[in-house]
Design an enzyme around this catalytic site. Structure first.
Site, PDB file in Angstrom:
ATOM      1  N   SER A  84      36.869  39.539  -5.148  1.00 24.74           N
ATOM      2  CA  SER A  84      35.885  38.518  -5.497  1.00 24.74           C
ATOM      3  C   SER A  84      36.456  37.176  -5.897  1.00 24.74           C
ATOM      4  O   SER A  84      35.697  36.244  -6.131  1.00 24.74           O
ATOM      5  CB  SER A  84      34.974  39.035  -6.602  1.00 24.74           C
ATOM      6  OG  SER A  84      34.068  39.954  -6.060  1.00 24.74           O
ATOM      7  N   TYR A 177      25.320  40.347 -11.731  1.00 22.76           N
ATOM      8  CA  TYR A 177      26.270  40.183 -10.634  1.00 22.76           C
ATOM      9  C   TYR A 177      25.746  40.816  -9.356  1.00 22.76           C
ATOM     10  O   TYR A 177      25.360  41.984  -9.342  1.00 22.76           O
ATOM     11  CB  TYR A 177      27.590  40.846 -11.037  1.00 22.76           C
ATOM     12  CG  TYR A 177      28.792  40.441 -10.244  1.00 22.76           C
ATOM     13  CD1 TYR A 177      29.364  39.187 -10.422  1.00 22.76           C
ATOM     14  CD2 TYR A 177      29.387  41.313  -9.349  1.00 22.76           C
ATOM     15  CE1 TYR A 177      30.497  38.814  -9.717  1.00 22.76           C
ATOM     16  CE2 TYR A 177      30.522  40.948  -8.647  1.00 22.76           C
ATOM     17  CZ  TYR A 177      31.073  39.700  -8.839  1.00 22.76           C
ATOM     18  OH  TYR A 177      32.200  39.335  -8.136  1.00 22.76           O
ATOM     19  N   SER A 178      25.749  40.056  -8.271  1.00 18.84           N
ATOM     20  CA  SER A 178      25.306  40.575  -6.977  1.00 18.84           C
ATOM     21  C   SER A 178      26.068  39.888  -5.854  1.00 18.84           C
ATOM     22  O   SER A 178      25.989  38.664  -5.689  1.00 18.84           O
ATOM     23  CB  SER A 178      23.805  40.357  -6.781  1.00 18.84           C
ATOM     24  OG  SER A 178      23.420  40.743  -5.464  1.00 18.84           O
ATOM     25  N   ASN A 179      26.797  40.661  -5.075  1.00 20.08           N
ATOM     26  CA  ASN A 179      27.547  40.121  -3.953  1.00 20.08           C
ATOM     27  C   ASN A 179      26.645  39.510  -2.886  1.00 20.08           C
ATOM     28  O   ASN A 179      27.086  38.663  -2.112  1.00 20.08           O
ATOM     29  CB  ASN A 179      28.414  41.225  -3.348  1.00 20.08           C
ATOM     30  CG  ASN A 179      29.483  41.680  -4.318  1.00 20.08           C
ATOM     31  OD1 ASN A 179      30.449  40.976  -4.574  1.00 20.08           O
ATOM     32  ND2 ASN A 179      29.300  42.855  -4.892  1.00 20.08           N
ATOM     33  N   GLY A 322      39.081  39.942  -9.023  1.00 21.34           N
ATOM     34  CA  GLY A 322      38.492  40.646  -7.910  1.00 21.34           C
ATOM     35  C   GLY A 322      38.880  42.103  -7.855  1.00 21.34           C
ATOM     36  O   GLY A 322      39.974  42.496  -8.243  1.00 21.34           O
TER      37      GLY A 322
END
Length: 367
Positions: A84, A177-179, A322
């Site tokens: 990330s 949190y969301s990709n 990440g």
């Protein structure tokens, strides 16, 4: 956890390798000790770090092995999958477009990607670009719904997977949190520029800063180009480590696909804070934060693709970090020019390990 696991974390510093000052040489090297402890007590196969001081002097470290089958050493400042940390690169590209007058942070994403963001409780007219970059959109995280098969995913496949599920909350209501947010940010960059995201990140960031060991893997590229430690997974407690170094990273895309080194990451975060990538107004926006929760350290706050983490010696450092299959990275830079990044070659099942990795970063920046 599926093989295409959660995306998240950091890596490290740049400059000439210099010996420590005489005063420092007499002190215990807490970074070296910390890496050795991660290997000895926490079962991490390999660990590597790069630390840059205010004057630009850099020290690199390794511990453990880079290949458990052969016992080969961890390559100094080897390439790793940075998960990330990719989000910060993507956010920089979006904010550069804001500075160019091509994107407005407070415009709905539907302005740029009309009709694309729709679902149960999901409406692209109500989700602003800012919400995406700050994880306040309420969009469900597609990573939760990935299957165990590691294969190529088109960005639209990832988005479709997320939009099959209802919104987590109203846009702007809270932080989570969301990709999925960064898949949309990547699609936004492509739509506005008319060029592939990988090309834009290379042109706008990688080439601009001379990050010689950083790249966005091409579709179908499962390898790591340069010297690197192998990445490992342990399916269950006590099970043998499984080599997961090579896989298709497209499930991370704009949220987590990139490869780099600790030293390149240190150069990136230092240059970012110094104003080398963004105009002052956009850098200020990036550093305007809200309280963040998991997967970040206690006290962390999330800006626009940039995270502030408190230091035990006072102040904060700015980075991201990440997590991806086979690798974890943590680190960042301070406003006065210090930088540190640490990478380990597995995703530990034991939840106490990553705080200890973050502790090594803290010691590196506070020494």
């Amino acid at each position: 956890m599926p093989a295409a696991a959660a995306v998240a974390v950091g890596v490290m510093a740049m400059g000439a390798l210099t010996p420590p000052p005489a005063s420092a040489a007499a002190e215990p090297d807490t970074v070296r000790q910390g890496l050795k402890e991660l290997v000895r007590s926490d079962g991490v196969p390999g660990a590597l770090a790069s630390v840059k001081d205010r004057e630009g002097g850099t020290r690199t470290y390794t511990a453990g092995v880079g290949d458990v089958a052969t016992g080969a050493k961890v390559p100094r400042d080897g390439q790793v999958r940075i998960g990330s940390n990719t989000k910060t690169f993507t956010a920089v590209a979006v904010l550069q477009l804001v500075g160019e007058g091509k994107v407005d942070l407070d415009e709905p994403i539907d302005t740029y990607l009309p009709g694309l963001v729709r679902g149960e409780g999901i409406d692209g007219h109500r989700i602003k670009v800012r919400h995406l970059l700050q994880h306040t959109s309420g969009l469900p995280n597609y990573v939760k719904y990935l299957a165990d098969d590691v294969r190529y995913y088109d960005p639209r496949d990832l988005l479709d997977l997320a939009l099959e599920h209802k919104a987590e909350f109203e846009p702007g209501e809270k932080w989570e949190y969301s990709n999925t947010n960064y898949v949309l940010a990547g699609l936004l960059v492509q739509k506005v520029t008319g060029r592939p995201l990988a090309e834009e990140l290379d042109r706008r960031v990688i080439q601009r800063l001379g990050l010689r060991h950083t790249y966005f893997p091409a579709p179908g590229d499962a390898t790591i180009r340069e010297r690197h430690p192998k990445g490992y997974d342990r399916p269950s407690a006590g099970a043998p480590l499984v080599d997961v170094t090579e896989f298709d990273p497209s499930w991370g895309w704009a949220a987590g696909q990139m490869i780099s080194t600790n030293s390149d990451l240190n150069r990136f975060f230092t240059a970012l804070l110094d104003g080398g990538l963004l105009k002052p107004a956009q850098l200020d926006e990036m550093r305007t934060t809200v309280p963040a929760g998991a997967p970040f350290a206690p006290g962390a706050r999330y800006g626009l693709g940039l995270v502030s983490t408190p230091l035990s010696c006072g102040g904060v450092y700015w980075g991201h970090g990440g997590s991806t299959t086979g690798y974890e990275t943590r680190g960042g830079a301070t406003d006065d020019g210090r930088a540190a990044n640490v990478a380990i070659t597995t995703q530990p099942a034991d939840k106490t390990v990553m705080p200890r990795v973050e502790g090594v970063v803290d010691k590196a920046l506070c020494r």
